[in-house]
Write a protein that holds these residues in place. Structure first.
Motif, short mmCIF file in Angstrom:
data_model
loop_
_atom_site.label_atom_id
_atom_site.label_comp_id
_atom_site.label_asym_id
_atom_site.label_seq_id
_atom_site.Cartn_x
_atom_site.Cartn_y
_atom_site.Cartn_z
N VAL A 78 0.86 -1.18 0.00
CA VAL A 78 0.00 0.00 0.00
C VAL A 78 0.89 1.23 0.00
N LEU A 79 0.64 2.14 -0.93
CA LEU A 79 1.38 3.39 -1.01
C LEU A 79 0.40 4.52 -0.76
N TYR A 80 0.58 5.24 0.34
CA TYR A 80 -0.30 6.36 0.71
C TYR A 80 0.33 7.65 0.23
N ILE A 81 -0.43 8.41 -0.57
CA ILE A 81 0.04 9.69 -1.09
C ILE A 81 -0.86 10.77 -0.51
N ASP A 82 -0.29 11.65 0.31
CA ASP A 82 -1.04 12.77 0.87
C ASP A 82 -1.20 13.84 -0.21
N VAL A 83 -2.43 14.29 -0.40
CA VAL A 83 -2.72 15.34 -1.38
C VAL A 83 -3.48 16.47 -0.69
N ASP A 84 -3.51 17.62 -1.33
CA ASP A 84 -4.22 18.75 -0.72
C ASP A 84 -5.68 18.82 -1.13
N ASP A 85 -6.08 18.14 -2.23
CA ASP A 85 -7.46 18.21 -2.70
C ASP A 85 -7.79 16.94 -3.46
N GLN A 97 -9.89 10.78 7.34
CA GLN A 97 -9.28 11.05 6.04
C GLN A 97 -10.32 10.87 4.94
N ARG A 98 -10.23 11.68 3.91
CA ARG A 98 -11.01 11.49 2.68
C ARG A 98 -10.03 10.88 1.68
N GLU A 99 -10.41 9.72 1.13
CA GLU A 99 -9.46 8.95 0.32
C GLU A 99 -10.06 8.51 -1.01
N LEU A 100 -9.17 8.29 -1.96
CA LEU A 100 -9.45 7.71 -3.26
C LEU A 100 -8.53 6.49 -3.36
N HIS A 101 -9.05 5.33 -3.74
CA HIS A 101 -8.25 4.11 -3.82
C HIS A 101 -8.12 3.65 -5.27
N VAL A 102 -6.90 3.23 -5.65
CA VAL A 102 -6.63 2.73 -6.99
C VAL A 102 -5.72 1.51 -6.88
N HIS A 152 -3.30 -1.22 -8.88
CA HIS A 152 -2.54 -1.56 -10.08
C HIS A 152 -1.63 -2.72 -9.72
N GLY A 153 -1.86 -3.86 -10.33
CA GLY A 153 -1.07 -5.05 -10.00
C GLY A 153 -1.19 -5.36 -8.52
N PRO A 154 -0.07 -5.61 -7.86
CA PRO A 154 -0.13 -5.93 -6.43
C PRO A 154 -0.13 -4.70 -5.53
N PHE A 155 -0.31 -3.51 -6.10
CA PHE A 155 -0.20 -2.27 -5.34
C PHE A 155 -1.54 -1.58 -5.17
N LEU A 156 -1.79 -1.09 -3.96
CA LEU A 156 -2.93 -0.24 -3.68
C LEU A 156 -2.40 1.16 -3.44
N PHE A 157 -2.80 2.09 -4.30
CA PHE A 157 -2.45 3.49 -4.13
C PHE A 157 -3.62 4.17 -3.45
N ILE A 158 -3.35 4.82 -2.32
CA ILE A 158 -4.37 5.59 -1.62
C ILE A 158 -3.94 7.05 -1.68
N LEU A 159 -4.82 7.89 -2.19
CA LEU A 159 -4.59 9.32 -2.17
C LEU A 159 -5.55 9.89 -1.15
N GLY A 160 -5.03 10.65 -0.19
CA GLY A 160 -5.89 11.09 0.89
C GLY A 160 -5.54 12.46 1.42
N GLN A 161 -6.53 13.02 2.11
CA GLN A 161 -6.38 14.30 2.79
C GLN A 161 -7.25 14.28 4.03
N PRO A 162 -6.93 15.10 5.02
CA PRO A 162 -7.79 15.17 6.20
C PRO A 162 -9.19 15.65 5.83
N VAL A 163 -10.20 15.09 6.49
CA VAL A 163 -11.57 15.56 6.31
C VAL A 163 -11.71 16.84 7.13
N HIS A 164 -12.12 17.89 6.48
CA HIS A 164 -12.30 19.17 7.17
C HIS A 164 -13.78 19.35 7.44
N LYS A 165 -14.12 19.28 8.71
CA LYS A 165 -15.51 19.47 9.12
C LYS A 165 -15.66 20.89 9.65
#
Length: 126
Positions: free
Chosen positions: A66-73, A103-108, A110-123
């Motif tokens: 699993v590769l977690y990538i922090d994004v701003d949006d 966290q608000r996340e998008l999951h993708v 590819h092969g044996p890898f899970l890419f998670i792109l996420g950012q903190p949920v702003h309430k």
């Protein structure tokens, strides 16, 4: 001396396919490519692709990562790459959603890898 960053090196059977996935679905640029490796980056996020040995079982659960990538949006990222993401095989993509751990996340996948792109949920506070 100080450490500058840690860059994951992902073993892949097909560097060109992995590079195309990172470029087309996740928006990465490739600044280096040779027969055995590729260096890919998206802003400050970097990934090295390395050629897996020919006898490596890329379907072995021990190779899953699993590769977690922090994004701003995450929503803007989803909008920018939606066409390519939705063209992936069934169940290899999950649109942005909120996790119970804030966290608000998008999951993708590819092969044996899970890419998670996420950012903190702003309430909004009342």
């Amino acid at each position: 001396m100080k450490a500058l960053r840690a860059t994951p090196s992902l073993p892949v059977a097909d560097i060109d396919a992995a590079r195309a996935f990172l470029r087309d679905c996740l928006g990465f640029d490739v600044s280096h490519r040779d027969d055995r490796s590729a260096y890919c980056h998206l802003d400050a996020a970097t990934v090295r692709l390395i050629h897996a040995s020919p006898d490596a079982d890329m379907d072995d659960p021990a190779r899953q990562l699993v590769l977690y990538i922090d994004v701003d949006d995450v929503e803007a990222f989803h909008t920018a790459h939606q066409t390519a993401l939705e063209a992936l095989p069934h169940d290899h993509f999950r649109a942005p959603f909120d996790q119970p751990y804030g966290q608000r996340e998008l999951h993708v996948i590819h092969g044996p890898f899970l890419f998670i792109l996420g950012q903190p949920v702003h309430k909004e506070t009342l």
